[in-house]
Write an enzyme that holds these catalytic residues in place. Sequence first.
Site, short mmCIF file in Angstrom:
data_model
loop_
_atom_site.label_atom_id
_atom_site.label_comp_id
_atom_site.label_asym_id
_atom_site.label_seq_id
_atom_site.Cartn_x
_atom_site.Cartn_y
_atom_site.Cartn_z
N LYS A 157 -0.71 7.45 13.71
CA LYS A 157 -2.08 7.07 14.05
C LYS A 157 -2.95 8.27 14.38
O LYS A 157 -4.15 8.30 14.07
CB LYS A 157 -2.07 6.07 15.20
CG LYS A 157 -1.55 4.69 14.81
CD LYS A 157 -2.39 4.05 13.71
CE LYS A 157 -2.02 2.58 13.49
NZ LYS A 157 -2.83 1.94 12.43
N VAL A 177 0.81 -1.22 0.00
CA VAL A 177 0.00 0.00 0.00
C VAL A 177 0.84 1.27 0.00
O VAL A 177 0.29 2.38 0.05
CB VAL A 177 -0.99 0.03 1.18
CG1 VAL A 177 -2.10 -1.00 0.98
CG2 VAL A 177 -0.27 -0.21 2.52
N TYR A 224 4.91 6.14 15.54
CA TYR A 224 3.65 5.40 15.40
C TYR A 224 2.48 6.22 15.91
O TYR A 224 1.42 6.28 15.28
CB TYR A 224 3.76 4.08 16.17
CG TYR A 224 2.58 3.16 15.99
CD1 TYR A 224 2.36 2.50 14.78
CD2 TYR A 224 1.71 2.90 17.04
CE1 TYR A 224 1.29 1.62 14.62
CE2 TYR A 224 0.65 2.03 16.90
CZ TYR A 224 0.44 1.39 15.69
OH TYR A 224 -0.62 0.53 15.54
N ASN A 276 -6.20 -1.05 6.65
CA ASN A 276 -5.68 -1.74 7.82
C ASN A 276 -4.17 -1.58 8.01
O ASN A 276 -3.59 -2.20 8.88
CB ASN A 276 -6.03 -3.24 7.69
CG ASN A 276 -5.66 -4.03 8.92
OD1 ASN A 276 -6.05 -3.70 10.03
ND2 ASN A 276 -4.90 -5.09 8.73
#
Length: 267
Positions: free
Chosen positions: A179, A83, A175, A109
Amino acid sequence: MSSVEESRAPVPYVPGHGLLAGRGAVVTAAAGAGIGGATARKFLQEGARVVLGDRHARRLAETTAALADEFGADNVAALPCDVTDETQIAALFDLAEERHGHLDIVVNNAGLGGTADLVEMTDEQWDKVLDTTLNSTFRCTRAALRRMRAAGRGGAVVNNSSVVGWRAQRGQAHYAAAKAGVMALTRCAAVEAAEYGVRVNAVAPSLAMHPHLVKVTTPELLAELTEREAFGRYAEPWEVANVIVFLASGYSSYMTGECVPVSSQHA
Protein backbone atom coordinates in the site's frame (compact mmCIF):
# COMPACT_ATOMS: atom_id res chain seq x y z
CA MET A 1 -24.20 -9.76 14.16
CA SER A 2 -21.09 -8.70 16.10
CA SER A 3 -21.11 -6.42 19.15
CA VAL A 4 -19.33 -3.79 17.04
CA GLU A 5 -22.20 -3.77 14.53
CA GLU A 6 -24.88 -3.74 17.23
CA SER A 7 -23.44 -0.68 19.01
CA ARG A 8 -23.28 1.71 16.07
CA ALA A 9 -25.94 4.12 14.86
CA PRO A 10 -26.80 4.23 11.12
CA VAL A 11 -25.08 6.88 9.02
CA PRO A 12 -27.29 9.00 6.70
CA TYR A 13 -26.59 8.12 3.08
CA VAL A 14 -25.50 11.01 0.82
CA PRO A 15 -27.46 11.17 -2.48
CA GLY A 16 -25.93 11.83 -5.89
CA HIS A 17 -25.58 15.25 -7.51
CA GLY A 18 -24.67 14.44 -11.12
CA LEU A 19 -20.95 15.05 -10.56
CA LEU A 20 -19.89 12.45 -13.14
CA ALA A 21 -22.59 12.91 -15.76
CA GLY A 22 -21.60 11.52 -19.15
CA ARG A 23 -18.34 9.99 -17.91
CA GLY A 24 -17.21 6.47 -18.79
CA ALA A 25 -15.63 4.63 -15.87
CA VAL A 26 -13.97 1.34 -15.01
CA VAL A 27 -13.89 -0.03 -11.47
CA THR A 28 -11.38 -2.88 -11.21
CA ALA A 29 -10.89 -5.76 -8.78
CA ALA A 30 -13.60 -6.75 -6.33
CA ALA A 31 -16.04 -4.35 -7.97
CA GLY A 32 -18.74 -6.82 -7.02
CA ALA A 33 -18.43 -6.09 -3.29
CA GLY A 34 -17.15 -3.74 -0.61
CA ILE A 35 -15.57 -0.45 -1.62
CA GLY A 36 -15.53 -1.45 -5.30
CA GLY A 37 -19.23 -2.24 -5.38
CA ALA A 38 -20.07 0.91 -3.42
CA THR A 39 -17.97 2.97 -5.83
CA ALA A 40 -19.74 1.52 -8.86
CA ARG A 41 -23.12 2.38 -7.34
CA LYS A 42 -22.00 5.89 -6.42
CA PHE A 43 -20.64 6.50 -9.92
CA LEU A 44 -23.97 5.46 -11.43
CA GLN A 45 -25.84 7.71 -9.02
CA GLU A 46 -23.57 10.55 -10.12
CA GLY A 47 -24.44 9.96 -13.79
CA ALA A 48 -21.48 7.88 -15.02
CA ARG A 49 -21.63 4.71 -17.06
CA VAL A 50 -19.61 1.94 -15.47
CA VAL A 51 -17.78 -1.24 -16.42
CA LEU A 52 -17.00 -3.50 -13.46
CA GLY A 53 -14.23 -6.05 -13.15
CA ASP A 54 -13.92 -8.79 -10.52
CA ARG A 55 -12.26 -12.20 -10.60
CA HIS A 56 -15.23 -13.70 -8.74
CA ALA A 57 -17.66 -14.22 -11.62
CA ARG A 58 -20.76 -15.05 -9.58
CA ARG A 59 -20.36 -12.10 -7.24
CA LEU A 60 -19.76 -9.84 -10.22
CA ALA A 61 -22.82 -11.11 -12.08
CA GLU A 62 -25.09 -10.62 -9.05
CA THR A 63 -23.88 -7.06 -8.46
CA THR A 64 -24.09 -6.15 -12.14
CA ALA A 65 -27.64 -7.49 -12.44
CA ALA A 66 -28.76 -5.51 -9.40
CA LEU A 67 -27.17 -2.30 -10.69
CA ALA A 68 -28.59 -2.82 -14.17
CA ASP A 69 -32.08 -3.22 -12.71
CA GLU A 70 -31.68 0.01 -10.78
CA PHE A 71 -29.78 2.20 -13.25
CA GLY A 72 -30.49 0.60 -16.63
CA ALA A 73 -28.63 -2.07 -18.57
CA ASP A 74 -27.13 0.47 -20.97
CA ASN A 75 -25.23 2.09 -18.10
CA VAL A 76 -23.65 -1.03 -16.57
CA ALA A 77 -21.42 -3.74 -18.02
CA ALA A 78 -19.03 -6.23 -16.47
CA LEU A 79 -16.30 -8.70 -17.30
CA PRO A 80 -14.60 -11.21 -15.01
CA CYS A 81 -11.05 -9.94 -14.66
CA ASP A 82 -8.00 -11.04 -12.70
CA VAL A 83 -5.87 -7.90 -12.44
CA THR A 84 -2.69 -9.97 -12.13
CA ASP A 85 -3.24 -10.94 -15.80
CA GLU A 86 -2.30 -8.34 -18.41
CA THR A 87 -4.53 -9.91 -21.09
CA GLN A 88 -7.60 -9.79 -18.88
CA ILE A 89 -6.91 -6.16 -17.97
CA ALA A 90 -6.74 -5.24 -21.67
CA ALA A 91 -10.03 -7.03 -22.32
CA LEU A 92 -11.73 -5.12 -19.48
CA PHE A 93 -10.53 -1.76 -20.80
CA ASP A 94 -11.46 -2.74 -24.37
CA LEU A 95 -15.00 -3.43 -23.17
CA ALA A 96 -15.14 -0.04 -21.45
CA GLU A 97 -14.10 1.81 -24.61
CA GLU A 98 -16.55 -0.24 -26.66
CA ARG A 99 -19.44 0.49 -24.30
CA HIS A 100 -18.62 4.09 -23.43
CA GLY A 101 -16.88 5.23 -26.59
CA HIS A 102 -14.20 6.67 -24.31
CA LEU A 103 -12.52 6.07 -20.97
CA ASP A 104 -12.62 8.94 -18.47
CA ILE A 105 -12.16 7.37 -15.04
CA VAL A 106 -10.36 4.29 -13.74
CA VAL A 107 -10.57 3.15 -10.13
CA ASN A 108 -7.92 0.63 -9.14
CA ASN A 109 -9.44 -1.19 -6.22
CA ALA A 110 -7.21 -4.26 -5.95
CA GLY A 111 -6.02 -5.35 -2.55
CA LEU A 112 -5.09 -8.60 -0.86
CA GLY A 113 -4.20 -8.81 2.81
CA GLY A 114 -3.30 -11.49 5.29
CA THR A 115 -1.63 -11.65 8.67
CA ALA A 116 1.84 -13.06 9.32
CA ASP A 117 4.77 -11.88 11.39
CA LEU A 118 7.73 -11.05 9.19
CA VAL A 119 9.94 -13.77 10.67
CA GLU A 120 7.32 -16.39 9.73
CA MET A 121 6.27 -14.89 6.39
CA THR A 122 7.08 -16.93 3.30
CA ASP A 123 8.22 -15.63 -0.05
CA GLU A 124 4.96 -16.92 -1.49
CA GLN A 125 2.87 -14.90 0.98
CA TRP A 126 4.91 -11.78 0.30
CA ASP A 127 4.82 -12.17 -3.47
CA LYS A 128 1.09 -12.87 -3.63
CA VAL A 129 0.15 -9.75 -1.65
CA LEU A 130 2.59 -7.54 -3.57
CA ASP A 131 1.44 -8.87 -6.94
CA THR A 132 -2.26 -8.45 -6.24
CA THR A 133 -2.06 -5.15 -4.37
CA LEU A 134 0.84 -3.22 -5.93
CA ASN A 135 1.77 -4.85 -9.23
CA SER A 136 -1.83 -4.97 -10.41
CA THR A 137 -2.27 -1.27 -9.63
CA PHE A 138 0.81 -0.61 -11.74
CA ARG A 139 -0.55 -2.72 -14.61
CA CYS A 140 -3.97 -1.09 -14.57
CA THR A 141 -2.61 2.44 -14.17
CA ARG A 142 -0.24 1.88 -17.08
CA ALA A 143 -3.05 0.56 -19.27
CA ALA A 144 -5.32 3.46 -18.32
CA LEU A 145 -2.70 6.14 -18.96
CA ARG A 146 -1.76 4.70 -22.34
CA ARG A 147 -5.38 4.84 -23.47
CA MET A 148 -6.12 8.23 -21.94
CA ARG A 149 -2.98 9.74 -23.49
CA ALA A 150 -3.93 8.40 -26.93
CA ALA A 151 -7.52 9.67 -26.63
CA GLY A 152 -6.47 13.19 -25.62
CA ARG A 153 -9.55 13.73 -23.43
CA GLY A 154 -7.80 13.93 -20.07
CA GLY A 155 -9.17 11.77 -17.30
CA ALA A 156 -8.79 10.64 -13.71
CA VAL A 157 -7.26 7.58 -12.07
CA VAL A 158 -8.03 6.84 -8.42
CA ASN A 159 -6.03 4.17 -6.60
CA ASN A 160 -7.10 2.45 -3.40
CA SER A 161 -4.32 2.54 -0.82
CA SER A 162 -4.58 2.28 2.97
CA VAL A 163 -3.55 4.14 6.11
CA VAL A 164 -1.40 1.06 6.80
CA GLY A 165 0.89 2.46 4.10
CA TRP A 166 1.80 5.13 6.66
CA ARG A 167 1.18 3.43 9.99
CA ALA A 168 2.71 0.30 11.45
CA GLN A 169 0.55 -2.72 12.23
CA ARG A 170 1.89 -6.04 13.37
CA GLY A 171 1.58 -8.89 10.89
CA GLN A 172 1.00 -6.53 7.96
CA ALA A 173 4.52 -6.00 6.56
CA HIS A 174 3.59 -7.28 3.09
CA TYR A 175 0.29 -5.38 2.91
CA ALA A 176 1.79 -2.18 4.34
CA ALA A 177 4.70 -2.31 1.89
CA ALA A 178 2.29 -2.85 -1.01
CA LYS A 179 0.00 0.00 0.00
CA ALA A 180 2.94 2.35 0.58
CA GLY A 181 4.07 1.37 -2.90
CA VAL A 182 0.64 2.32 -4.27
CA MET A 183 1.09 5.77 -2.73
CA ALA A 184 4.52 6.21 -4.33
CA LEU A 185 3.26 4.89 -7.66
CA THR A 186 0.38 7.38 -7.51
CA ARG A 187 2.72 10.33 -6.98
CA CYS A 188 5.09 9.36 -9.79
CA ALA A 189 2.30 8.53 -12.24
CA ALA A 190 0.65 11.87 -11.48
CA VAL A 191 3.76 13.81 -12.44
CA GLU A 192 4.04 11.95 -15.73
CA ALA A 193 0.33 12.11 -16.59
CA ALA A 194 -0.15 15.82 -15.91
CA GLU A 195 1.18 16.81 -19.33
CA TYR A 196 -1.75 15.09 -21.04
CA GLY A 197 -4.41 16.25 -18.60
CA VAL A 198 -4.84 13.11 -16.53
CA ARG A 199 -4.98 13.35 -12.75
CA VAL A 200 -3.84 10.43 -10.57
CA ASN A 201 -4.79 10.37 -6.89
CA ALA A 202 -5.41 7.79 -4.17
CA VAL A 203 -7.58 7.19 -1.15
CA ALA A 204 -6.26 5.64 2.06
CA PRO A 205 -9.09 4.11 4.13
CA SER A 206 -8.55 2.97 7.69
CA LEU A 207 -11.42 0.60 8.46
CA ALA A 208 -14.32 0.10 6.02
CA MET A 209 -16.63 -2.77 6.86
CA HIS A 210 -17.85 -5.27 4.27
CA PRO A 211 -18.71 -9.00 4.31
CA HIS A 212 -15.32 -10.18 3.02
CA LEU A 213 -13.50 -8.36 5.83
CA VAL A 214 -15.69 -10.07 8.40
CA LYS A 215 -14.76 -13.46 6.91
CA VAL A 216 -11.00 -12.89 7.10
CA THR A 217 -10.76 -10.89 10.36
CA THR A 218 -11.45 -11.97 13.92
CA PRO A 219 -14.13 -10.17 15.97
CA GLU A 220 -11.41 -9.27 18.48
CA LEU A 221 -9.28 -7.53 15.86
CA LEU A 222 -12.29 -5.72 14.40
CA ALA A 223 -13.21 -4.49 17.86
CA GLU A 224 -9.63 -3.32 18.47
CA LEU A 225 -9.46 -1.50 15.13
CA THR A 226 -12.84 0.12 15.72
CA GLU A 227 -11.71 1.43 19.11
CA ARG A 228 -8.91 3.32 17.34
CA GLU A 229 -11.43 5.36 15.37
CA ALA A 230 -12.40 8.72 16.84
CA PHE A 231 -16.05 8.18 15.87
CA GLY A 232 -16.06 4.80 17.58
CA ARG A 233 -17.25 3.06 14.43
CA TYR A 234 -15.98 1.73 11.12
CA ALA A 235 -16.64 3.45 7.79
CA GLU A 236 -19.37 2.29 5.47
CA PRO A 237 -17.90 1.39 2.04
CA TRP A 238 -19.97 4.19 0.46
CA GLU A 239 -18.23 6.72 2.70
CA VAL A 240 -14.94 5.77 1.06
CA ALA A 241 -16.69 5.81 -2.32
CA ASN A 242 -17.77 9.42 -1.67
CA VAL A 243 -14.12 10.47 -1.55
CA ILE A 244 -13.36 8.46 -4.68
CA VAL A 245 -16.20 10.33 -6.44
CA PHE A 246 -14.66 13.62 -5.31
CA LEU A 247 -11.25 12.66 -6.70
CA ALA A 248 -12.82 11.50 -9.98
CA SER A 249 -14.90 14.66 -10.38
CA GLY A 250 -14.20 18.25 -11.35
CA TYR A 251 -14.35 19.27 -7.71
CA SER A 252 -10.75 18.04 -7.36
CA SER A 253 -9.52 19.56 -10.63
CA TYR A 254 -6.33 20.96 -9.07
CA MET A 255 -5.42 17.81 -7.18
CA THR A 256 -3.00 15.21 -8.50
CA GLY A 257 -0.44 12.97 -6.84
CA GLU A 258 -2.32 13.17 -3.55
CA CYS A 259 -3.28 10.39 -1.16
CA VAL A 260 -6.37 11.33 0.83
CA PRO A 261 -6.98 9.50 4.12
CA VAL A 262 -10.53 8.30 4.73
CA SER A 263 -10.06 7.76 8.40
CA SER A 264 -11.11 8.90 11.85
CA GLN A 265 -8.19 7.27 13.62
CA HIS A 266 -6.79 9.05 16.64
CA ALA A 267 -3.48 10.81 15.94
